[in-house]
Write a protein that holds these residues in place. Structure first.
Motif, short mmCIF file in Angstrom:
data_model
loop_
_atom_site.label_atom_id
_atom_site.label_comp_id
_atom_site.label_asym_id
_atom_site.label_seq_id
_atom_site.Cartn_x
_atom_site.Cartn_y
_atom_site.Cartn_z
N HIS A 76 0.88 -1.58 -0.09
CA HIS A 76 0.29 0.15 -0.10
C HIS A 76 1.10 1.49 -0.13
O HIS A 76 2.14 0.90 -0.03
CB HIS A 76 -0.96 -0.32 0.77
N SER A 106 1.50 3.88 1.53
CA SER A 106 2.64 4.06 2.17
C SER A 106 3.67 3.14 2.75
O SER A 106 4.89 3.60 2.72
CB SER A 106 1.83 4.17 3.85
N ALA A 131 6.25 -3.60 8.24
CA ALA A 131 5.25 -2.71 9.20
C ALA A 131 5.20 -4.33 10.42
O ALA A 131 5.96 -5.14 10.49
CB ALA A 131 3.70 -3.13 8.15
N THR A 132 4.05 -4.08 11.20
CA THR A 132 4.15 -4.50 12.63
C THR A 132 4.34 -6.47 12.29
O THR A 132 4.29 -7.37 12.76
CB THR A 132 3.11 -4.77 13.48
N ALA A 135 8.11 0.94 10.87
CA ALA A 135 7.09 1.42 10.89
C ALA A 135 6.74 0.66 11.84
O ALA A 135 5.11 -0.14 11.57
CB ALA A 135 6.61 2.14 9.92
N VAL A 136 6.58 0.06 12.70
CA VAL A 136 6.35 -0.35 13.49
C VAL A 136 5.09 0.56 14.45
O VAL A 136 6.40 0.72 15.50
CB VAL A 136 6.98 -1.20 14.94
N SER A 137 4.44 0.77 14.86
CA SER A 137 3.27 1.63 15.03
C SER A 137 4.00 1.42 17.16
O SER A 137 3.95 2.14 17.79
CB SER A 137 2.12 1.31 15.32
N ASP A 173 5.96 4.23 14.20
CA ASP A 173 5.42 5.51 13.67
C ASP A 173 4.07 5.59 14.54
O ASP A 173 2.96 5.03 14.57
CB ASP A 173 4.94 5.44 12.34
N ASN A 183 -0.35 -4.28 15.43
CA ASN A 183 -0.44 -2.36 15.95
C ASN A 183 -1.87 -1.77 15.84
O ASN A 183 -2.43 -0.62 17.01
CB ASN A 183 -0.51 -2.22 14.44
N ASN A 232 -3.88 3.24 11.45
CA ASN A 232 -2.79 2.60 10.17
C ASN A 232 -2.31 1.31 10.74
O ASN A 232 -1.61 0.19 11.30
CB ASN A 232 -1.10 2.42 11.02
N ASP A 233 -3.69 0.45 10.16
CA ASP A 233 -4.05 -0.96 9.86
C ASP A 233 -3.50 -0.86 8.12
O ASP A 233 -4.57 -0.55 7.19
CB ASP A 233 -5.48 -0.61 10.00
N ASN A 234 -2.92 -2.37 8.69
CA ASN A 234 -2.13 -2.03 7.04
C ASN A 234 -3.06 -3.15 5.90
O ASN A 234 -4.00 -2.56 4.49
CB ASN A 234 -1.01 -3.51 7.05
N ALA A 240 -5.37 -0.28 5.13
CA ALA A 240 -4.52 0.43 4.25
C ALA A 240 -4.80 -0.21 2.63
O ALA A 240 -4.81 1.09 1.91
CB ALA A 240 -3.54 1.40 4.97
N TYR A 269 6.72 9.32 6.33
CA TYR A 269 7.72 8.17 6.36
C TYR A 269 8.42 8.07 5.48
O TYR A 269 9.30 6.67 5.61
CB TYR A 269 6.26 7.47 5.40
N1 TRP Z 1 2.33 1.02 10.67
C1 TRP Z 1 1.85 0.44 10.40
C2 TRP Z 1 2.56 -1.00 10.78
O1 TRP Z 1 2.87 -1.25 12.62
C3 TRP Z 1 2.41 0.08 9.16
C4 TRP Z 1 2.62 1.52 8.19
C5 TRP Z 1 2.86 2.28 8.25
C6 TRP Z 1 0.83 1.98 8.00
N2 TRP Z 1 2.03 3.34 7.06
C7 TRP Z 1 1.14 3.26 7.01
C8 TRP Z 1 -0.33 0.50 7.99
C9 TRP Z 1 0.23 3.50 6.72
C10 TRP Z 1 -1.72 1.25 7.52
C11 TRP Z 1 -1.70 2.93 6.74
O2 TRP Z 1 2.26 -2.28 10.67
#
Ligand code: TRP
Length: 388
Positions: free
Chosen positions: A104, A106, A162-163, A182-184, A207, A238, A286-288, A291, A328
């Motif tokens: 996606h 991001s 991502a997570t 980008a692990v929330s 993030d 996340n 921020n759910d993959n 997204a 990002y």
């Molecule tokens: N932070 C998300 C995670 O921990 C990954 C992520 C980064 C994300 N940017 C995003 C998810 C934008 C959805 C939209 O997995």
């Protein structure tokens, strides 16, 4: 022999890893490091950062008993690995393997800026580094098999975007350093206990979603908001972490929170439609999974004129109404810098997790603003970055 010192344990771990994986020829690496030292230079950090650094330390700083133990160990390792692998040219190039849960905007931005920064740091794929990339198409089985392949194919560092990716990668961290991106919520998702002192061979970038700021923005846009929908995949740690934060905010502000979850696009669409019928606004954290289905969801929301607040600028550019979010591209670059430090010999435990939660911008999608017939309150106008 007991190996108690930190550097000794580090070397033991490193050699064990190489032997276990029949990895790049330890013999070659040690030889070039040693040759360099003999000829008055320092150990070649590009060729073998960890061993190079250790050799430097032991030849020039320590010596004595520690050195004897190390040399014995090195000799044994050389003999064994020499027999197993021999000097194999290209195999001596370090391998960095990157995994991503799903495509996606991001995550793709992170992936691309990671690669750009690696280039800027002097790495040329196929020359002085082997870079591998794999995407799992949001399938957990695929994700696990990608990571087990990475672990088996002599990766020197695994990058997990991502997570869900990082959680799957963590199974292999005993042998291979993991850098997540980008692990929330790295703590809540069980990856790390202390952001400042990684002790599981895992570090990376985070993030941290500013749920309070995003929901405060929603209230500022619409002070009459009473019911807030929360759309997510309950299988993403996340999002579960952000749900907890949203619950606290809603309680404090007398809002009703209604959650709905799905694990794929079609489930998401039906969960989302239920929310649209009940809520004044929807929060997509921020759910993959969300997204990667966002365009379809936004279309439904715009028809009903319901604002969707997101956790990332990419989702606003994909049609969500607004967010307060980070950059990002910077996060992707920082991930590359961490990988570089590890390749240059730094131990993971010396690289704290970097949390991105400052330098925030308010993003609003201009088309969506019109589609749902809203206006931006005067006091916010100056601060907003408009997106199309
Ligand atoms: N932070 C998300 C995670 O921990 C990954 C992520 C980064 C994300 N940017 C995003 C998810 C934008 C959805 C939209 O997995």
């Amino acid at each position: 022999m007991d190996f108690q010192g930190r550097r000794e344990r580090q070397l033991v771990k490193y050699l064990r890893r190489m032997l276990a994986l029949k990895a790049r020829s330890v013999e070659c690496i040690l030889k070039s490091g040693y040759e360099n030292i003999k000829s008055g230079g320092t150990a070649d950090e590009q060729i073998c950062p960890e061993v190079g650094r250790l050799l430097d330390g032991f030849f020039f700083n320590k010596g004595g008993k520690g050195m004897k133990k190390i040399l014995t160990l090195i000799m044994i390792a050389c003999m064994m690995v020499g027999i197993l692998t021999g000097c194999q040219g290209k195999n001596d190039v370090p391998k960095v393997s990157v995994a991503q849960i799903v495509e996606h905007k991001s995550l793709n931005e992170i992936r691309d800026s990671f690669h750009e920064e690696m280039k800027a740091l002097g790495y040329k794929d196929g020359e002085n580094i082997q870079l591998e990339f794999k995407d799992a198409g949001n399938q957990r089985n695929t994700l696990n098999s990608i990571l087990s392949t990475f672990a088996g194919n002599q990766s020197d560092v695994i990058v997990a975007i991502a997570t869900p990716t990082a959680i799957a990668a963590a199974n292999y961290s005993e042998d291979i350093p993991i850098v997540f991106s980008a692990v929330s919520d790295p703590i809540q998702s069980g990856l790390i206990d202390d952001l400042q002192h990684p002790n599981k061979n895992i570090t990376g970038t985070s993030d941290e979603i500013q749920v309070d700021k995003i929901l405060s923005l929603a209230l500022e846009m619409d002070p009459n908001m009473k019911k807030l929908g929360f759309i997510y995949n309950s299988g993403e740690a996340n999002s579960v972490s952000n749900l907890e934060k949203a619950k606290v905010f809603c309680k404090e502000h007398n809002l009703t929170l209604i959650e709905a979850s799905g694990t794929n696009i079609s489930e998401m669409q039906s969960a989302f439609s239920v929310l649209l019928n009940k809520c004044d606004a929807i929060f997509a954290p921020n759910d993959n999974t969300v997204a990667s289905s966002i365009s379809a969801l936004v279309e439904l929301a715009n028809k009903k004129k319901v604002p969707v607040y997101a956790g990332a600028d990419s989702m606003v550019s994909d049609g969500c109404f607004a967010t307060v979010g980070i950059n990002y591209t910077e996060l992707g670059k920082e991930t590359a810098r961490m990988v570089n430090q590890i390749l240059k010999g730094k131990d993971v435990s010396e690289i704290p997790v970097k949390v991105f939660k400052d330098d925030l911008n308010i993003y609003v999608n201009e088309d969506t603003l019109q589609a749902i017939g809203r206006t931006i309150p005067k006091q916010l106008k100056e601060q907003v970055v408009m997106m199309k």
